[in-house]
Design an enzyme around this catalytic site. Structure first.
Site, PDB file in Angstrom:
ATOM      1  N   LYS A 105       8.824  17.475 -13.093  1.00 20.42           N
ATOM      2  CA  LYS A 105       8.516  18.431 -14.343  1.00 20.42           C
ATOM      3  C   LYS A 105       9.554  19.310 -14.383  1.00 20.42           C
ATOM      4  O   LYS A 105       9.885  19.940 -15.698  1.00 20.42           O
ATOM      5  CB  LYS A 105       7.181  18.905 -14.115  1.00 20.42           C
ATOM      6  N   GLY A 134      -0.175  14.450 -11.624  1.00 20.71           N
ATOM      7  CA  GLY A 134      -0.145  13.416 -10.444  1.00 20.71           C
ATOM      8  C   GLY A 134      -0.518  12.022 -11.028  1.00 20.71           C
ATOM      9  O   GLY A 134       0.113  11.581 -11.765  1.00 20.71           O
ATOM     10  N   ILE A 136      -3.347  11.129 -12.751  1.00 21.90           N
ATOM     11  CA  ILE A 136      -4.263  11.061 -13.917  1.00 21.90           C
ATOM     12  C   ILE A 136      -3.254  10.584 -15.018  1.00 21.90           C
ATOM     13  O   ILE A 136      -2.124  11.276 -15.489  1.00 21.90           O
ATOM     14  CB  ILE A 136      -4.593  12.439 -14.219  1.00 21.90           C
ATOM     15  N   ASP A 201       4.842  26.221 -11.427  1.00 18.80           N
ATOM     16  CA  ASP A 201       4.604  24.590 -11.610  1.00 18.80           C
ATOM     17  C   ASP A 201       3.647  24.406 -12.780  1.00 18.80           C
ATOM     18  O   ASP A 201       3.807  23.386 -13.349  1.00 18.80           O
ATOM     19  CB  ASP A 201       3.783  24.224 -10.193  1.00 18.80           C
ATOM     20  N   LYS A 205       4.435  21.941 -16.253  1.00 20.14           N
ATOM     21  CA  LYS A 205       3.500  20.901 -16.766  1.00 20.14           C
ATOM     22  C   LYS A 205       3.136  20.991 -18.203  1.00 20.14           C
ATOM     23  O   LYS A 205       3.032  20.350 -18.958  1.00 20.14           O
ATOM     24  CB  LYS A 205       2.447  20.692 -15.760  1.00 20.14           C
ATOM     25  N   GLY A 302       0.373  14.507  -4.307  1.00 22.68           N
ATOM     26  CA  GLY A 302       0.184  13.489  -3.054  1.00 22.68           C
ATOM     27  C   GLY A 302       0.820  12.280  -3.354  1.00 22.68           C
ATOM     28  O   GLY A 302       1.228  11.811  -4.318  1.00 22.68           O
TER      29      GLY A 302
END
Lengths: 433, 433
Positions: A105, A134, A136, A201, A205, A302
């Site tokens: 990102k 992540g 999704i 972060d 995004k 993850g």
């Protein structure tokens, strides 16, 4: 069945997750799509450390450029991270007409425009589902399922570390610093934690989401960003009592052709779906003018969840490449316009939560209320708490909608009052109406 | 820019929503994708009624077959409903190599295999995002974003009418019949309401989801279906007190290669995301072996939300057609195997909520507990309520996991006890563990 040869740059957490996912379910993917994903090359400076995954002989290399230039490699997966060498690798691959899949990102936030344009010029694609949320499939939903919608608003919980900290602060009533330290010990927060807890972060995004929603690269400067550092446990308690939860939200809206964009901790009603998103989960709430409200929920980080998103992109890029599709929607959507118009931050109308400390004197509250009134700020509710041992009374105020510039001015005036004994705290209240 | 000529069959609620959406945002879609959607023909038996949408001269026709056979039409949108003429139209279009977009879950549930195979034989596609979850891009997420995942389980709230009724029963404490009548008056439920409240509509959608998850057409007979008809307000109260909500769930799982599938009212913990899905909203909770938990939420019905899904499919079908993609994943995924293995219903392990009425006599409870023990059913909690005026005591039991066949046998034995004064009520309890 057709084979697709994949070159992976970066064999860290996500890289290993991608390889594991393909080893586990590659045959299933081939059955489903008719395309066999083959991890042909993996480049990393460290090819000694055991990642718990066995790869064939000759697959590992320390020379990333040799993977990019290898004519036998159909597409490149960029997972080296950072914005310097990752940019070089991405551009080199695109210039050779090779599709690039990335989870980066920061790279897109800082160099998106150059990357999308390079992809377009070379008739290929950049795919970046894993960069937001992540596992999704939120970007894919935006650019495919919701393609017929003008996006009215997006609210995102996009950083698992912050959501984890906020969830535990709410459940356990402990101070920010204590939960952060514990989250670091448990591996839920990095050291240093700045990128996460200061909202950077989330902002990376948010600009990717906003770019796709409104059709032009969005610079980071267009996204005023506040994190959750130092949030007081008492704020969590106060908001809880009033029926709200605090979430670090990316807020993206369009009003009369102007884009509103920010990252900030905000109160959301407990009854709203997004308030139910707890622990390290992420969610993105999207309102389209045709589809109305939708929400997408899952693990925002993850090894395997992010790997899942990368794998989805690999299979799409493979299909596009095999069908000679050329420039995909993930590129064309980002380059509809050269730039967007943004709302002036001061002009944005919002509701707010305000916490003051006032001296326990007759007329204290009246002074405050006069200031709000003078700035056209209507009060929705006021709770004055019991006198604190310090001798000051915490006052919690929820306002109706008013202009940001008026809030700024009013708070400055209140702060300057002699009866105001601590710096007022202000957070946005988002009731989704 | 390339144009795609769309032929719409059926100008009812959803048809009008599709046309409205394209009129509103067609230019935006073209900017995003490079493809201009043009509604070239609309066929309906009734072309007189005013749908509040103006369409160009010569667009409306009463002759659907003339639209299907028109060489100037690139793709067909089937929105006539039902499973007879809709089947004929769909097969005719596919046989001519024309992609078909449909919102018709009953058609897919009853004739899916024939339709997918006809698409494959004719090197074209059938696209059916709108058939499950209205505007929610759930099928697309399954077949694209989650393509690298073996699906462990899917839980769906797929019928807005049932969810609306359950939400109001919970909030207002009123009986089922009263809420249903009101929902019918308000247009939230149809007359007769059978397809919705008996779970048939949910089952249609469940078999489409299961087919995609596990790779073969699933017959309706494979989906044991119970609806919410006659659910007692006291059940809602009892479950609420225990920390649960009742939702009509489609449950789809795979255990050791066997597919478990059902539609039934089930207790879900209030703390679970899916319990927060209220009113007429739908949601699908999907657990993949790589991505872990994900959820997709939105409006499951309605002119524009369903239209949004149809439009997303139109743009994908258009892109596939223009790129000569041939058979899309929405077809190949449904035809990986010729059929699936299913769990024997009796062998399924589950937790249950059981409500009994027992005579107020010494030893009543012991008799019941002996029966549960004999059938290897462990009790997680028991609440005996105050004696009812009828002289019997309602007993609410939550069990641990046990086999369905044991539940059936135990309930039959309890029902036959002389101290059992009403037919026991049993519902599944799903704790997502």
């Amino acid at each position: 069945m057709k084979e697709i040869k994949i070159g992976i740059l970066g064999f860290g957490t996500v890289g290993a997750g991608v390889v594991e996912g393909i080893q586990k379910n590659g045959a299933l993917m081939a059955e489903r799509t008719g395309i066999v994903p083959v991890v042909a090359k993996i480049a990393d400076l460290d090819i000694e450390t055991d990642r718990g995954i066995s790869v064939g002989e000759g697959v590992l290399t320390t020379d990333a450029m040799s993977v990019i230039t290898d004519d036998g490699i159909d597409l490149i997966v960029e997972l080296v991270g950072g914005t310097s060498i990752a940019r070089t690798f991405t551009l080199e691959a695109l210039k050779r007409g090779k599709p690039v899949i990335t989870a980066n990102k920061a790279l897109l936030a800082d160099h998106g425009e150059e990357i999308y344009k390079t992809a377009r010029e070379n008739n290929t694609g950049i795919y970046y589902e894993a960069s937001v949320g992540g596992g999704i499939p939120i970007l894919r939903s935006q650019r495919a399922g919701l393609i017929g919608n003008r996006i009215e608003s997006i609210y995102g919980i996009l950083n698992g570390t912050c959501n984890y900290i906020l969830t535990r602060m709410e459940r356990e009533g402990l101070p920010f610093d204590e939960i952060l330290a514990d989250a670091q010990a448990l591996g839920y927060a990095e050291t240093p934690p700045d990128l996460d807890i200061d909202g950077i972060d989330t902002a990376h995004k948010a600009v990717v989401l906003a770019s796709m929603a409104y059709g032009a690269p969005v610079p980071m400067e267009a996204c005023p960003t506040k994190g959750i550092r130092g949030l007081a446990a008492s704020e969590i308690r106060n908001t809880e009592e009033l029926g709200y939860r605090i979430k670090l939200l990316a807020i993206i809206k369009e009003n009369h052709g102007e884009v509103e964009l920010s990252v900030e901790p905000a109160l959301v009603p407990k009854t709203h779906m997004i308030a139910s998103v707890s622990d390290s989960f992420n969610a993105v709430f999207v309102k389209g003018d045709i589809v109305d409200d939708t929400m997408y929920y899952g693990r925002g980080a993850g090894r395997l969840p992010t790997g899942s998103a990368v794998i989805g992109d690999i299979m799409e890029a493979a299909s596009d490449k095999l069908n000679g599709k050329g420039v995909p929607v993930s590129v064309t959507m980002m380059l509809q316009k050269s730039e967007l118009d943004y709302c002036a931050p001061g002009s944005i109308e919002k509701r707010c939560y305000i916490r003051l400390c006032l001296e326990d004197k007759p007329g204290s509250m009246a002074k405050v209320m006069n200031i709000f009134g003078a700035h056209n700020i209507s009060i929705a509710s006021v709770v004055q708490k019991e006198l604190h041992e310090s001798g000051c009374a915490p006052v919690v105020i929820l306002t109706q909608k008013a202009k940001e510039s008026e809030f700024v001015a009013a708070i400055a005036e209140i702060d300057a009052l002699d009866v105001s004994t601590c710096t007022p705290i202000r957070m946005r209240l988002e009731d989704f109406e």
